[in-house]
Design a protein around this motif. Sequence first.
Motif, PDB file in Angstrom:
ATOM      1  N   ARG A  37      -9.504  43.214 -18.438  1.00 54.90           N
ATOM      2  CA  ARG A  37      -9.153  43.957 -17.237  1.00 54.90           C
ATOM      3  C   ARG A  37     -10.423  44.480 -16.578  1.00 54.90           C
ATOM      4  O   ARG A  37     -11.457  44.630 -17.200  1.00 54.90           O
ATOM      5  CB  ARG A  37      -8.236  45.133 -17.591  1.00 54.90           C
ATOM      6  CG  ARG A  37      -6.934  44.704 -18.226  1.00 54.90           C
ATOM      7  CD  ARG A  37      -6.175  45.930 -18.680  1.00 54.90           C
ATOM      8  NE  ARG A  37      -5.217  45.545 -19.717  1.00 54.90           N
ATOM      9  CZ  ARG A  37      -4.592  46.397 -20.494  1.00 54.90           C
ATOM     10  NH1 ARG A  37      -4.817  47.673 -20.384  1.00 54.90           N
ATOM     11  NH2 ARG A  37      -3.741  45.973 -21.407  1.00 54.90           N
TER      12      ARG A  37
ATOM     13  N   THR B  19       2.851  41.315 -31.013  1.00 53.55           N
ATOM     14  CA  THR B  19       1.410  41.464 -30.874  1.00 53.55           C
ATOM     15  C   THR B  19       0.903  42.239 -32.067  1.00 53.55           C
ATOM     16  O   THR B  19       1.635  42.930 -32.757  1.00 53.55           O
ATOM     17  CB  THR B  19       1.040  42.215 -29.585  1.00 53.55           C
ATOM     18  OG1 THR B  19       1.588  43.542 -29.656  1.00 53.55           O
ATOM     19  CG2 THR B  19       1.572  41.505 -28.378  1.00 53.55           C
TER      20      THR B  19
ATOM     21  N   ARG C 266      -0.412  42.135 -23.268  1.00 53.61           N
ATOM     22  CA  ARG C 266      -1.680  42.741 -22.849  1.00 53.61           C
ATOM     23  C   ARG C 266      -1.607  44.258 -22.782  1.00 53.61           C
ATOM     24  O   ARG C 266      -2.628  44.930 -22.774  1.00 53.61           O
ATOM     25  CB  ARG C 266      -2.093  42.193 -21.473  1.00 53.61           C
ATOM     26  CG  ARG C 266      -2.490  40.733 -21.468  1.00 53.61           C
ATOM     27  CD  ARG C 266      -2.872  40.288 -20.062  1.00 53.61           C
ATOM     28  NE  ARG C 266      -4.050  40.979 -19.573  1.00 53.61           N
ATOM     29  CZ  ARG C 266      -4.462  40.950 -18.301  1.00 53.61           C
ATOM     30  NH1 ARG C 266      -3.744  40.288 -17.402  1.00 53.61           N
ATOM     31  NH2 ARG C 266      -5.540  41.589 -17.927  1.00 53.61           N
TER      32      ARG C 266
ATOM     33  N   ASP D 139      -8.807  43.158 -23.687  1.00 53.61           N
ATOM     34  CA  ASP D 139      -8.654  42.085 -22.714  1.00 53.61           C
ATOM     35  C   ASP D 139      -9.697  42.244 -21.629  1.00 53.61           C
ATOM     36  O   ASP D 139     -10.568  43.076 -21.693  1.00 53.61           O
ATOM     37  CB  ASP D 139      -7.231  42.091 -22.124  1.00 53.61           C
ATOM     38  CG  ASP D 139      -6.888  43.430 -21.502  1.00 53.61           C
ATOM     39  OD1 ASP D 139      -7.724  43.926 -20.730  1.00 53.61           O
ATOM     40  OD2 ASP D 139      -5.807  43.984 -21.785  1.00 53.61           O
TER      41      ASP D 139
END
Length: 292
Positions: free
Chosen positions: A277, A268, A240, A275
């Motif tokens: 967040r 990744t 992430r 994401d």
Amino acid sequence: MDENLLETGDLSLTLIWPKESDENIYTCRVYNKNGEVLMMKDVWLRVKVQQVEVESGVESVLLPWRITEDLDGVVKVEWKDKYKRIVHVYQNGSDQPGEQNQIYRNRTKMDENLLENKNLSLTLRWPKERETGIYTCRVFNREGTILMMKDFLLQVKVQQVVEVEPGVESVLLPWRIREDLDEDVRVEWRDGSHDLVHVYPNGSDHPGEKNQFYRTRTKMDENLLENKNLSLTLRWPSERDTGKYTCTVYIEGTILMMKDVQLQVKGTVQNQPEDTRTRSNPTDPLMDYQSV
């Protein structure tokens, strides 16, 4: 079009000051009195935009435009970015900083004698990767008519990529400088969603200001002003965390310097979808920056 096109047979179209967004297929049709198409032709217009490339972290970039035309009667020169935000305005013989979007305040400059020198170039200080895009300069007369216009494609490349294996204890996003910094500077690290990763104002860390996703996971040099070390340590990086991180140094709200670092946690894909967040309206371009 030609005023005597029926006599000359010239069906050409002149488009004044073509810009990048005008690139398209243009179709001309000729009809008779009954509305039947007698002839038709497609023309593909390609507008080549002058491209300026620079690495993030440089002090400034120049979008160059010198002209040969006299600028008598010109009252306004306006630069805008890809989101139509005002980057810089020169009107009635002087700059108009009050009209600028706040993200460009104190970061732009034009020739003080631009009308005399026929120099419409724009200097943008501390360009960053998210400012990549089309910039348009327009010149207006007293009646508000556009006299001339030009597009530039600014390409700001991320200067440094840091790769790390998942599961390591920490990763360093490095930035050492040569300049002396005053004690009242504010140093901010933000991620690609503009969430606050770490802040160092007035000589001390303020973890309460950070996004909770990064709380207890970041660290900077305790003597960063003395050591001229603005590097950020991020503990336990995960997938992430892959993305772009920007460090900005302010003094009294003015940007002194800025640098982007791309973090790639192996396994990744770069430029992965954002994401979830905590943040508000991440697609709004006006949220790219926040007031200091």
